[in-house]
Design a protein around this motif. Structure first.
Motif, PDB file in Angstrom:
ATOM      1  N   ARG A 295      21.820  47.690 -29.536  1.00 33.81           N
ATOM      2  CA  ARG A 295      20.906  48.541 -28.878  1.00 33.81           C
ATOM      3  C   ARG A 295      21.437  49.964 -28.216  1.00 33.81           C
ATOM      4  O   ARG A 295      20.480  50.690 -27.981  1.00 33.81           O
ATOM      5  CB  ARG A 295      20.891  47.693 -27.181  1.00 33.81           C
ATOM      6  N   TRP A 320      25.870  47.370 -23.730  1.00 34.19           N
ATOM      7  CA  TRP A 320      25.565  46.002 -23.659  1.00 34.19           C
ATOM      8  C   TRP A 320      25.571  45.569 -25.124  1.00 34.19           C
ATOM      9  O   TRP A 320      25.207  46.194 -26.136  1.00 34.19           O
ATOM     10  CB  TRP A 320      24.153  45.778 -23.154  1.00 34.19           C
ATOM     11  N   TRP A 322      25.805  41.813 -27.689  1.00 28.02           N
ATOM     12  CA  TRP A 322      25.922  40.296 -27.987  1.00 28.02           C
ATOM     13  C   TRP A 322      26.533  40.033 -29.223  1.00 28.02           C
ATOM     14  O   TRP A 322      26.462  40.525 -30.173  1.00 28.02           O
ATOM     15  CB  TRP A 322      24.542  39.738 -27.771  1.00 28.02           C
ATOM     16  N   GLN A 331      27.401  37.236 -24.288  1.00 24.81           N
ATOM     17  CA  GLN A 331      26.776  38.792 -24.123  1.00 24.81           C
ATOM     18  C   GLN A 331      27.737  39.395 -22.905  1.00 24.81           C
ATOM     19  O   GLN A 331      28.375  38.754 -22.155  1.00 24.81           O
ATOM     20  CB  GLN A 331      25.521  38.640 -23.285  1.00 24.81           C
ATOM     21  N   ALA A 333      28.113  42.992 -20.551  1.00 26.52           N
ATOM     22  CA  ALA A 333      27.545  44.162 -19.921  1.00 26.52           C
ATOM     23  C   ALA A 333      28.549  45.192 -19.358  1.00 26.52           C
ATOM     24  O   ALA A 333      29.328  44.555 -18.675  1.00 26.52           O
ATOM     25  CB  ALA A 333      26.097  43.927 -18.918  1.00 26.52           C
ATOM     26  N   SER A 367      30.951  39.519 -18.119  1.00 29.27           N
ATOM     27  CA  SER A 367      30.878  38.710 -19.586  1.00 29.27           C
ATOM     28  C   SER A 367      30.508  37.448 -19.451  1.00 29.27           C
ATOM     29  O   SER A 367      30.904  36.621 -18.517  1.00 29.27           O
ATOM     30  CB  SER A 367      32.337  38.802 -20.090  1.00 29.27           C
ATOM     31  N   ILE A 379      23.272  38.187 -16.939  1.00 23.82           N
ATOM     32  CA  ILE A 379      23.832  39.177 -17.576  1.00 23.82           C
ATOM     33  C   ILE A 379      22.743  40.536 -17.402  1.00 23.82           C
ATOM     34  O   ILE A 379      23.183  41.648 -16.778  1.00 23.82           O
ATOM     35  CB  ILE A 379      24.095  39.120 -19.063  1.00 23.82           C
ATOM     36  N   ARG A 380      21.514  40.354 -17.547  1.00 22.45           N
ATOM     37  CA  ARG A 380      20.792  41.412 -17.479  1.00 22.45           C
ATOM     38  C   ARG A 380      20.594  41.997 -15.721  1.00 22.45           C
ATOM     39  O   ARG A 380      20.744  43.101 -15.684  1.00 22.45           O
ATOM     40  CB  ARG A 380      19.361  40.958 -17.775  1.00 22.45           C
ATOM     41  N   GLU A 383      23.805  43.877 -15.249  1.00 24.08           N
ATOM     42  CA  GLU A 383      23.576  44.954 -15.837  1.00 24.08           C
ATOM     43  C   GLU A 383      23.060  45.944 -14.832  1.00 24.08           C
ATOM     44  O   GLU A 383      23.272  47.160 -14.830  1.00 24.08           O
ATOM     45  CB  GLU A 383      22.848  44.922 -17.344  1.00 24.08           C
TER      46      GLU A 383
END
Length: 410
Positions: A295, A320, A322, A331, A333, A367, A379-380, A383
């Motif tokens: 990403r 970020w 994964w 995942q 961030a 994490s 996780i999003r 972030e």
């Protein structure tokens, strides 16, 4: 050919930059230069899908010939750039030809770090390209003995793929545990246990003293005097940024090609992005990092394109990445090593997230691990909290009945 935008490196970052130039209104020439003979392709599947697919794998292309033609983007495959003449503003090719530029983007990526002990061995391999993947896949056969040196993401993904193809696998890691860089020990232990359950032999905390060949296999000698034989040794001990072009051109080099917050080198006409660049992260006080992540390559390709067009936008994204390990999805961030306190949130179904707080209470990383995409949503949200430099109540982070979305609203 008239001068225009030249992108050296046809991976995820370079291709994204080429299309982003068009999306942002550039009407002049765009030339994307790749060293491989293939159309640009995704690299993350090389250690996973390309290894275990039933059919002969084909590279997962990032863009087709028709897409390049449709956007009037010139793509030069199997082409080596040997120099950048900054005074004349042209790139020089191995065949002696040259191409003038207004701006250049270096998206040269990174290559596997070499293991000096393996230099003389015919039974050692590295994974970087699609062709590498095919060669390794051919050796991942039932009954084969595979040794993987390095317990990072690539090494463990390859270990999982080799086991799925029926090979016997040993992973050798000189550090005291796997996933030492960027992954908390609590999560690393779960991944190590999952590999052990699948029959992978993990050996951590033991150095290597030698690798020797015979006709059919190689012998690895450990620092404690033990030895093991392998039909194939795959080496995954990290990556080295490709900086030779930049260095020869006199650009500043650190842990990669040094750029500012706009991804611009010390030459205002030359930018660098993706795995090859050393850049400042404003969210961590300008700390310089180099990220090897899919990403990040995409985001920086887009940002570099916009800044090549003069928009002067700073890099603000939160790191970020994964990894898939068997049925587990991991995942992360942010940068976990920025934290001094860890708060755990259980999500059910053996999934959980660890929130990393700085000494002043700011959320700096998260994490998570669980089956499939069990941690993806949280996780999003984490972030987004990190990007906002939030100071959430630790008790609220730990409480699974308090939605992270509500912490964003607060």
């Amino acid at each position: 050919m008239t001068s225009g935008m030249v992108i050296i490196g046809a991976g995820e970052c370079g291709v994204r930059a080429a299309f982003a130039l068009r999306e942002n209104g550039h009407e002049g020439s765009i030339t994307l230069i790749g060293a491989e003979k293939h159309l640009p392709y995704e690299r993350p599947p090389l250690s996973k899908d390309a290894m275990i697919s039933q059919e002969h794998p084909a590279p997962k292309t990032i863009a087709s010939k028709d897409q390049f033609l449709g956007q009037n983007i010139g793509f030069l495959a199997d082409t080596a750039v040997t120099g950048i003449d900054r005074k004349a503003k042209k790139v020089v090719f191995a065949n002696g030809n040259s191409l003038a530029y207004d701006k250049v983007l270096l998206a040269t990526g990174a290559v596997p770090r070499a293991l000096p002990l393996a230099v003389e061995s015919r039974h050692c391999a590295y994974l970087r390209s699609y062709d590498d993947a095919l060669a390794i896949r051919a050796r991942f056969q039932p009954g084969a003995n595979i040794a993987i040196i390095g317990g990072g993401f690539i090494g463990l993904e390859l270990a999982a793929s080799a086991r799925k193809r029926g090979a016997s696998v040993s992973v050798l890691e000189t550090q005291t545990r796997v996933l030492m860089r960027g992954v908390p020990e609590e999560i690393a232990k779960i991944i190590a246990a999952r590999h052990a359950k699948e029959g992978v032999h993990l050996r951590c905390g033991i150095g290597l003293s030698g690798i020797s060949d015979n006709d059919a296999c190689a012998t690895i000698t450990l620092a404690n005097g033990e030895s093991l034989t392998a039909d194939l040794i795959v080496i995954g001990i990290g990556a080295t940024p490709v900086t030779a072009l930049a260095e020869a051109a006199g650009l500043a080099i650190g842990n990669g090609i040094i750029v500012n917050e706009h991804l611009q080198t010390d030459d205002p006409a030359i930018f660098a992005a993706g795995d090859c660049c050393d850049f400042p992260l404003s969210i961590y006080g300008g700390r310089r990092v180099r990220l090897e992540a899919w990403r990040n390559a995409q985001e920086q390709g887009t940002l570099a394109a916009r800044n090549m067009l003069g928009l002067a936008e700073p890099h603000l994204s939160v790191p970020w990445f994964w990894s898939d390990q068997y049925d587990l999805g991991l995942q992360v961030a942010g940068l976990a090593d920025e934290g001094s306190t860890i708060i755990r949130r259980d999500l059910g179904d053996d999934a959980f997230i660890l929130f990393h707080l700085a000494s002043d209470g700011r959320l700096v990383a998260a994490s998570g691990i669980g089956p499939g995409n069990a941690v993806a949503r949280d996780i999003r949200l984490a972030e987004m909290l990190i990007a906002r430099r939030a100071y959430p109540d630790p008790a609220h982070l730990a409480a699974s009945d308090i939605k992270l979305k509500s912490l964003l609203a607060a």
